[in-house]
Every structure is written in C-alpha cells, then in structure tokens.
Design an enzyme around this catalytic site. Structure first.
Site, short mmCIF file in Angstrom:
data_model
loop_
_atom_site.label_atom_id
_atom_site.label_comp_id
_atom_site.label_asym_id
_atom_site.label_seq_id
_atom_site.Cartn_x
_atom_site.Cartn_y
_atom_site.Cartn_z
N ARG A 164 0.83 -1.15 0.15
CA ARG A 164 0.05 -0.02 -0.18
C ARG A 164 0.91 1.46 0.03
NH1 ARG A 164 -0.97 2.06 5.36
NH2 ARG A 164 -3.39 2.66 4.89
N ASN A 208 6.96 13.43 6.23
CA ASN A 208 6.77 12.09 6.41
C ASN A 208 7.06 11.21 5.20
OD1 ASN A 208 4.65 10.27 8.46
ND2 ASN A 208 5.47 9.28 6.74
N ARG A 217 3.83 16.83 9.01
CA ARG A 217 4.59 16.13 10.00
C ARG A 217 6.19 15.66 9.24
NH1 ARG A 217 0.24 12.34 9.17
NH2 ARG A 217 1.32 10.08 8.44
N GLN A 219 9.35 12.75 10.16
CA GLN A 219 9.56 11.44 10.69
C GLN A 219 10.95 11.44 11.29
OE1 GLN A 219 9.29 8.10 7.61
NE2 GLN A 219 7.36 7.43 8.81
N ARG A 284 -5.89 12.56 10.57
CA ARG A 284 -4.71 12.53 9.46
C ARG A 284 -5.46 12.13 8.37
NH1 ARG A 284 -2.04 7.56 11.24
NH2 ARG A 284 -4.01 7.19 12.30
N ASP A 317 3.82 4.19 15.06
CA ASP A 317 2.33 4.59 15.15
C ASP A 317 1.80 3.22 14.90
OD1 ASP A 317 3.65 4.76 12.46
OD2 ASP A 317 1.97 5.85 11.73
N GLU A 518 6.84 -6.45 6.52
CA GLU A 518 7.02 -5.22 7.02
C GLU A 518 7.53 -5.41 8.64
OE1 GLU A 518 4.32 -1.19 8.01
OE2 GLU A 518 3.42 -3.30 8.12
N GLU A 533 -3.33 -0.70 12.09
CA GLU A 533 -4.44 -0.03 11.48
C GLU A 533 -4.76 -0.40 9.98
OE1 GLU A 533 -4.32 3.97 12.19
OE2 GLU A 533 -3.10 4.59 10.66
#
Length: 565
Positions: A164, A208, A217, A219, A284, A317, A518, A533
């Site tokens: 994604r 980010n 934001r 990172q 967000r 996150d 990941e 999420e």
C-alpha cells in the site's frame, strides 16, 4: 491521575497548513466510500488519497456534489465506482516502475562475501532482486499538472516500501540505503538522498512521505545518517555540499517551536531536548475514517488528533510507549514524551553536520555543531539515563507542558522497557567507559526483549503494531550495530546472536510465503507480525535492507544447517 492528563492544544497563531482543494475532495470521497462499504474492518482509507484526477478538479467536484444529491448522500458501491472511473485514475497511477541504472540481476561482484552457503546466497540474491520490483519514479504528468495529484514530484527514481506504500518515505529510506549499499547500488542510494534533500529544501524539513497529505509532520530525522553512509561508500563531496543548508534547516525545525523543550536536570543545569509535535489537529488525511472512530469517545478531539499525528511523526504509530494508560488508546499523549531515540538521532545529525562542515571548510558551522553535540550528550545522559536499570528511559513531561523550564523528577522516567531504550548505543560513543557499556549489554540480556526470533519492540501486548510481540527491522539493526560499535567481545557475540535469530525468521517466512514482510512475530520464528490499523504489508524496503546488511556483516552462522534444507 492517568486519565486526567490534558491534551495539548494549539497555541494562538500556530501554523496548521493550508487546505488543499484536491485533498478536501478526496477525503469526502474517502468518507463516502467508508459509509458505502458498511464500515468494513478491512476498509483501507489510504488508497482514496492516492487517486489522481483525469478531469479538472472543478468538474470532479461538481460531479461528486451531483452524485451525493441524487443519492441522498449515500451512493451505492457501483455508483461511486462509476464516478471514480469517470474522474480519477487508479491509486498508484502517478508513479511507474523504474529500472535502477546500477541494478545487476545476478548481484554485483563481491556481493555478500561472508555468505558461504549456496542456499543463503540464493536467498540473498532473491532479496537483492526485490530492488527492481520496488523501484519507482513519479510520472511526467505530475510535473505538468501537480494540482491533479497528491504525490510530490521528485527529481530521481526511488524505492517504495511495498504494497500500500507507493511513495518514498523518510526514515524507511535509511535502511533501504543500507541495503542498496550492500547491493553496491551507489547511484540509486545517491538518488534516494537527492530526493530527500529536495523534500527538505521544499518544505524546510523532510516530510513523512512524498505525498502532500504528509506535509503536516516529519519522521525520525535520519537524512544526515543516509548522507554519511552514502558518502562513505562513494566519497561524493558534491552530495554533502548540496545538503548542508538543508540539514541545518532541518536541525532548526527539530530544535525550535513546539519541538523544543527545556528541562532542568538533576545536575542543576538546563538542557535543551526535542520531542515529536505534529502541526496538525485534525484527523490524518490518509487515515481520516480510522482517526474519527478512535476519537468518537474523546471530548478534546482536536488535541487527540494532534497526538495521533505526532505518534505518526515518531514512526511508532502506534505503541503503548505514547499512552498514559497502556490499556486505553485514547490516553495517547505523544507530545508529553521526551523520546530517547529522537534525541539520539538529533545527536547523530549534529555530529554529521559538524563533520560535513569540516569537509567543506566551514569551520564556524563545524564548531557550532560540535558544541551542540556535546551539550546533547550531556542532556541525554542527565535526563534519560537510569543507572539502576542500565537503560536510557523516555521522560514524561509535566502535565502542563507549556510551562518551561520543566524540572526533572525521577518518577517521570518511563520505567517500562522498550527497544528504543537501547538506541543510544547506536550513537557510540555516548559513553567511552566500557563499564557503562557492559552494564547496558547486561541490561539488554536481562530485559526480556530478546526473543527466539529477535528483539521485541516492547513487553506490552497492547494490540498496537509497535508493541509486543512484533519486531521491526530498524530496531534490530540499530541495536545490533550499536553492540558491534562498542568494541566489546561480549557485545559483538550478543549482536551476532540477535542478527542470527532475525535472519533465520526472515528466511523462514520468505521460504513459506515467497515474500519479505514489514514486521515479524519475534516469539514465533517463521511468522510475520500483525496488529495496527492496516493489514500486514509485504515488499518490504527496510526489511530487505537490514537482511542484506546483516548477511554482509555477519554471513550466516549456520551455513551447513541451511545447506541441509
């Protein structure tokens, strides 16, 4: 007491960023799609923010208003799909595959010299070949009509994490670069750095990821570390010259405004440290539907949205690390935490800038940042170090975080164990005393974080992805490399053991699924991780980079065992 901690509010006049008409329309579409799909647990809001316009924005907006009017605001899936087909390209159409100019299918000469096993060498080559599938570039029409896209135009090709994630990301890129350097893809590593420098020049800090909706934001600031590693491999002084002003601006970003915190330490001195603090008090954009659901029972929604965006700025996150009550996600208070790892990263930035300034003959800047780095070492050790635990601990700020300077209290150190507590090892030498390093090594051995398949992110199984039992490639790499840098034999032996556990579980999952993942479940060798999420993702940029780095550094301690399989 835990639940009564206030959420930080916007101060008067604080910048939030201007509304983007395309983003506003895409968020409306995202919310409508969420309702049309019946609030499915598998609904992913991000792809709706990655759509590119086929038609002018005015036409798409007018048609969407007509669609809502004709369906009482609740179009059926087929009606919404027809609208999207008429006015938008599919998510991901704004980037295209790109053949890296320095990619060699069968690996470069001297690839993974410490790997003796034919089986492991085959796997290493398979991971190396993933660079081709992850390599992308922004399509030309983005440059021609940027207002029709959320992707940010970049000057060079780049590596995406995978699945994604179709765009360049900031801190992911450090471990991608480490893998590219192991693959001797120096041109592609340099191109990645060039892209990030371009983002820093455009925004004043590296955002980010290369999407307009990430501009609220940053990172974890690792650009200088990427430049240093790439320079070490290429000796390209031009890369340093082109980056120095951007790095100085990035340092200012992290050491001013809401990111900056002054605290009086137990040594009686005032220290300047940094925290995560996103310039955002709304959901967000890429996770709007998720954030609204999370905030449904929160009274101070704007403050809560800021805390979520700030956690996203941290890269963690989400995690119980940011929660006052680890059992209650709504107690996330990221902006009230002085994080160990962020300040270690900024220390690295200060040292890198000083070194780069020396190389370019800028003695004044070099001295300024050498001084800043010495002061940050003192601050890290004064505020975060816990002698009894042998770890550096995050620090919870006072409830009213707008009052400065804060006064250090031992009770405000977060005594929970996180992998981030050991990240200062990576910035050797914070301590030159081997006795202290030995204490940290023993602390890590006794921490409970070292599991059968690697280092757990925390000891708390909160259901969040940056918690137990998940392990993440960046954390394995920083801790392992920090242990190696210490120069202690015991520390190197521990580093080899951890890297071996991590490599083996990555191999086992790859053999079973054909994919790099990941994150991984460090309690169950051969299983990838979960939580968070979105569904677990494959690809995967930083996992590939860390595996290649570990194989290059350590080889494989069980070569005969691997060949037997």
């Amino acid at each position: 007491m835990v639940d009564s901690v206030p959420i930080n509010k916007l101060s008067e006049g604080e910048e939030e960023g201007e509304d983007d008409p395309l983003l506003s329309l895409l968020q409306l579409i995202q919310q409508t799609a969420h309702a049309s799909f019946g609030h499915s647990a598998t609904f992913d809001p991000k792809p709706y923010l990655d759509l590119s316009l086929k038609t002018p924005l005015s036409s798409a907006s007018c048609a969407f208003r007509e669609l809502l009017a004709s369906t009482n605001g609740t179009p059926e899936v087929r009606e919404l799909s027809r609208y999207l087909e008429d006015h938008f390209e599919e998510a991901g159409a704004d980037v295209e595959p790109y053949e890296p100019p320095d990619f060699e299918e069968d690996g470069p000469e001297g690839f993974l010299p410490r790997v003796e096993s034919d089986v492991v060498r085959w796997w290493g080559l398979e991971v190396h070949r993933l660079w081709r599938s992850l390599s992308s570039r922004v399509v030309a029409r983005v440059r021609e009509c940027p207002e029709r896209h959320t992707v940010v135009d970049l000057p060079e090709g780049f590596m995406v994490p995978g699945s994604r994630f179709r765009e360049l990301y900031y801190w992911d890129s450090y471990w991608v670069i480490r893998g590219l350097l192991a693959s001797k893809m120096y041109v592609t590593a340099s191109a990645t750095v060039t892209n990030l420098i371009a983002l820093g020049a455009r925004y004043g800090y590296v955002i980010n990821g290369a999407r307009t909706y990430y501009a609220n934001r940053s990172q974890p600031p690792l650009l200088s570390a990427m430049i240093r590693e790439t320079f070490n491999a290429t000796q390209n002084l031009g890369l340093i010259k082109s980056s120095l002003n951007v790095l100085v601006r990035e340092h200012q970003f992290w050491n001013s405004g809401k990111h900056k915190v002054i605290i009086q330490g137990p040594d009686g001195r005032q220290h300047c440290l940094s925290r995560y603090f996103a310039k955002w008090n709304r959901p967000r954009p890429e996770s709007s539907t998720i954030d609204k659901e999370s905030a449904s029972n929160v009274s101070e929604k704007e403050g809560f949205y800021r805390e979520l965006a700030s956690a996203a700025e941290s890269g963690w996150d989400f995690s119980s690390r940011w929660m006052r009550n680890p059992a209650d996600f709504t107690t996330t208070r990221t902006t009230l935490v002085l994080p160990v790892d962020l300040n270690a990263f900024i220390l690295g930035m200060e040292r890198d800038i000083a070194f780069f300034a020396e190389l370019t003959g800028d003695k004044r800047t070099a001295e300024r940042f050498w001084t800043a780095s010495r002061e940050r070492v003192e601050a890290i050790n004064a505020i975060f170090w816990n002698e009894h635990m042998g770890q550096w601990l995050d620090y919870w700020l006072d409830d009213d975080s707008l009052l400065e300077p804060h006064t250090w209290k031992a009770s405000r150190q977060n005594k929970n164990v996180f992998a981030s507590n050991y990240i200062p090892l990576w910035l050797q030498p914070i301590y030159t005393d081997h006795l202290v390093v030995e204490k940290v090594v023993r602390s890590l051995q006794d921490s409970g974080l070292i599991c059968p398949a690697g280092i757990a992110t925390s000891l708390n199984n909160s259901g969040q992805q940056w918690d137990f039992p998940n392990g993440w490639a960046p954390l394995q790499h920083m801790i392992v490399e920090g242990l190696v840098k210490s120069g202690l034999e015991e520390a190197r032996a521990l580093a080899e053991d951890i890297s071996s556990r991590w490599i083996k579980t990555n191999y086992a999952v790859f053999k079973r699924t054909g994919e790099m993942h990941e994150k991984y479940d460090v309690t169950n060798p051969g299983e990838f991780g979960g939580g968070g999420e979105y569904v677990p993702q494959t690809g995967f940029g930083w996992s590939n980079g860390v595996v290649l780095s570990f194989l290059e550094e350590f080889g494989w301690p069980g070569d005969r065992e691997m060949d037997a399989h």
